[in-house]
Motif scaffolding. Structure first.
Motif, PDB file in Angstrom:
ATOM      1  N   PRO A  13       0.501  -1.223  -0.257  1.00  0.00           N
ATOM      2  CA  PRO A  13       0.140  -0.053   0.640  1.00  0.00           C
ATOM      3  C   PRO A  13       1.139   1.668  -0.410  1.00  0.00           C
ATOM      4  O   PRO A  13       0.067   2.548  -0.526  1.00  0.00           O
ATOM      5  CB  PRO A  13      -0.551  -0.043   1.036  1.00  0.00           C
ATOM      6  CG  PRO A  13       0.379  -1.466   2.089  1.00  0.00           C
ATOM      7  CD  PRO A  13       0.721  -1.852   1.073  1.00  0.00           C
ATOM      8  N   GLN A  14       1.520   1.266   0.623  1.00  0.00           N
ATOM      9  CA  GLN A  14       3.159   2.052   0.625  1.00  0.00           C
ATOM     10  C   GLN A  14       3.728   2.182  -0.399  1.00  0.00           C
ATOM     11  O   GLN A  14       4.474   3.224  -1.287  1.00  0.00           O
ATOM     12  CB  GLN A  14       3.790   2.230   1.828  1.00  0.00           C
ATOM     13  CG  GLN A  14       3.373   2.391   3.190  1.00  0.00           C
ATOM     14  CD  GLN A  14       4.067   1.842   4.480  1.00  0.00           C
ATOM     15  OE1 GLN A  14       5.155   2.409   4.061  1.00  0.00           O
ATOM     16  NE2 GLN A  14       3.281   2.167   5.360  1.00  0.00           N
ATOM     17  N   ASP A  15       3.951   1.743  -1.678  1.00  0.00           N
ATOM     18  CA  ASP A  15       4.507   1.985  -2.761  1.00  0.00           C
ATOM     19  C   ASP A  15       3.705   0.608  -3.848  1.00  0.00           C
ATOM     20  O   ASP A  15       4.074  -0.514  -4.145  1.00  0.00           O
ATOM     21  CB  ASP A  15       5.710   1.005  -2.644  1.00  0.00           C
ATOM     22  CG  ASP A  15       7.185   0.745  -4.404  1.00  0.00           C
ATOM     23  OD1 ASP A  15       6.010   1.336  -4.973  1.00  0.00           O
ATOM     24  OD2 ASP A  15       7.670   0.309  -3.685  1.00  0.00           O
ATOM     25  N   ASP A  16       3.402   1.293  -5.078  1.00  0.00           N
ATOM     26  CA  ASP A  16       2.212   0.588  -6.219  1.00  0.00           C
ATOM     27  C   ASP A  16       3.298  -0.131  -6.419  1.00  0.00           C
ATOM     28  O   ASP A  16       2.875  -0.769  -7.487  1.00  0.00           O
ATOM     29  CB  ASP A  16       1.580   2.190  -6.432  1.00  0.00           C
ATOM     30  CG  ASP A  16       0.225   2.361  -5.947  1.00  0.00           C
ATOM     31  OD1 ASP A  16      -0.274   1.579  -4.565  1.00  0.00           O
ATOM     32  OD2 ASP A  16       0.112   3.515  -6.203  1.00  0.00           O
ATOM     33  N   ASN A  17       4.286   0.142  -6.931  1.00  0.00           N
ATOM     34  CA  ASN A  17       5.261  -0.363  -7.971  1.00  0.00           C
ATOM     35  C   ASN A  17       5.636  -1.536  -7.042  1.00  0.00           C
ATOM     36  O   ASN A  17       6.605  -2.672  -8.252  1.00  0.00           O
ATOM     37  CB  ASN A  17       6.305   0.299  -8.317  1.00  0.00           C
ATOM     38  CG  ASN A  17       6.133   1.737  -8.834  1.00  0.00           C
ATOM     39  OD1 ASN A  17       5.124   1.696  -9.760  1.00  0.00           O
ATOM     40  ND2 ASN A  17       6.849   2.371  -8.511  1.00  0.00           N
ATOM     41  N   ASN A  33     -10.974 -10.790  -0.805  1.00  0.00           N
ATOM     42  CA  ASN A  33     -10.508 -10.230   0.373  1.00  0.00           C
ATOM     43  C   ASN A  33      -9.944  -9.871   1.219  1.00  0.00           C
ATOM     44  O   ASN A  33      -9.952  -9.045   2.504  1.00  0.00           O
ATOM     45  CB  ASN A  33     -12.264 -11.390   1.564  1.00  0.00           C
ATOM     46  CG  ASN A  33     -13.010 -11.457   1.433  1.00  0.00           C
ATOM     47  OD1 ASN A  33     -13.678 -10.670   1.703  1.00  0.00           O
ATOM     48  ND2 ASN A  33     -13.478 -12.279   1.042  1.00  0.00           N
ATOM     49  N   LEU A  34      -8.152  -9.884   0.660  1.00  0.00           N
ATOM     50  CA  LEU A  34      -7.395  -9.015   0.580  1.00  0.00           C
ATOM     51  C   LEU A  34      -7.422  -7.791   0.958  1.00  0.00           C
ATOM     52  O   LEU A  34      -7.440  -8.184  -0.877  1.00  0.00           O
ATOM     53  CB  LEU A  34      -6.522 -10.142   0.331  1.00  0.00           C
ATOM     54  CG  LEU A  34      -6.249 -11.790   1.040  1.00  0.00           C
ATOM     55  CD1 LEU A  34      -4.740 -12.542   0.183  1.00  0.00           C
ATOM     56  CD2 LEU A  34      -5.757 -11.531   2.394  1.00  0.00           C
ATOM     57  N   GLU A  35      -6.693  -6.686   1.575  1.00  0.00           N
ATOM     58  CA  GLU A  35      -5.978  -5.577   0.709  1.00  0.00           C
ATOM     59  C   GLU A  35      -5.285  -5.260  -0.110  1.00  0.00           C
ATOM     60  O   GLU A  35      -4.181  -6.010   0.197  1.00  0.00           O
ATOM     61  CB  GLU A  35      -7.109  -4.991   2.172  1.00  0.00           C
ATOM     62  CG  GLU A  35      -6.244  -3.414   1.400  1.00  0.00           C
ATOM     63  CD  GLU A  35      -6.237  -2.294   2.544  1.00  0.00           C
ATOM     64  OE1 GLU A  35      -5.610  -1.149   2.912  1.00  0.00           O
ATOM     65  OE2 GLU A  35      -7.134  -2.881   3.888  1.00  0.00           O
ATOM     66  N   GLY A  36      -5.784  -5.052  -1.822  1.00  0.00           N
ATOM     67  CA  GLY A  36      -4.298  -4.833  -2.531  1.00  0.00           C
ATOM     68  C   GLY A  36      -4.208  -6.602  -3.245  1.00  0.00           C
ATOM     69  O   GLY A  36      -2.864  -6.239  -3.785  1.00  0.00           O
ATOM     70  N   ALA A  37      -4.608  -7.418  -2.695  1.00  0.00           N
ATOM     71  CA  ALA A  37      -4.491  -8.364  -3.508  1.00  0.00           C
ATOM     72  C   ALA A  37      -5.036  -8.597  -4.927  1.00  0.00           C
ATOM     73  O   ALA A  37      -5.917  -7.696  -5.456  1.00  0.00           O
ATOM     74  CB  ALA A  37      -4.759  -9.725  -2.733  1.00  0.00           C
TER      75      ALA A  37
END
Length: 61
Positions: A13-17, A33-37
């Motif tokens: 979440p702090q580094d989109d790359n 249901n996983l955040e950012g997955a």
């Protein structure tokens, strides 16, 4: 019963790359249901439901 499990990426979440590849394949419902997955659609396995852990995952390690 056979289920399709997918490989997935979890984005930092702090580094989109930056993404991590957990050592699991998992059912789509778990991944969603996983955040950012995100699901890797073309990397999947057909497994028996009894091979999965309580979260709907199977280890690749």
């Amino acid at each position: 019963m056979k289920l399709t499990v997918f490989r997935y990426k979890v984005w930092d979440p702090q580094d989109d790359n930056e993404a991590q590849m957990p050592p699991y394949y998992a059912i789509r419902e778990y991944i969603e249901n996983l955040e950012g997955a995100s699901v890797i659609e073309d990397d999947f396995l057909e497994v028996d439901e009894s091979d999965l852990d309580v979260y709907g995952r199977i280890s690749t390690a």
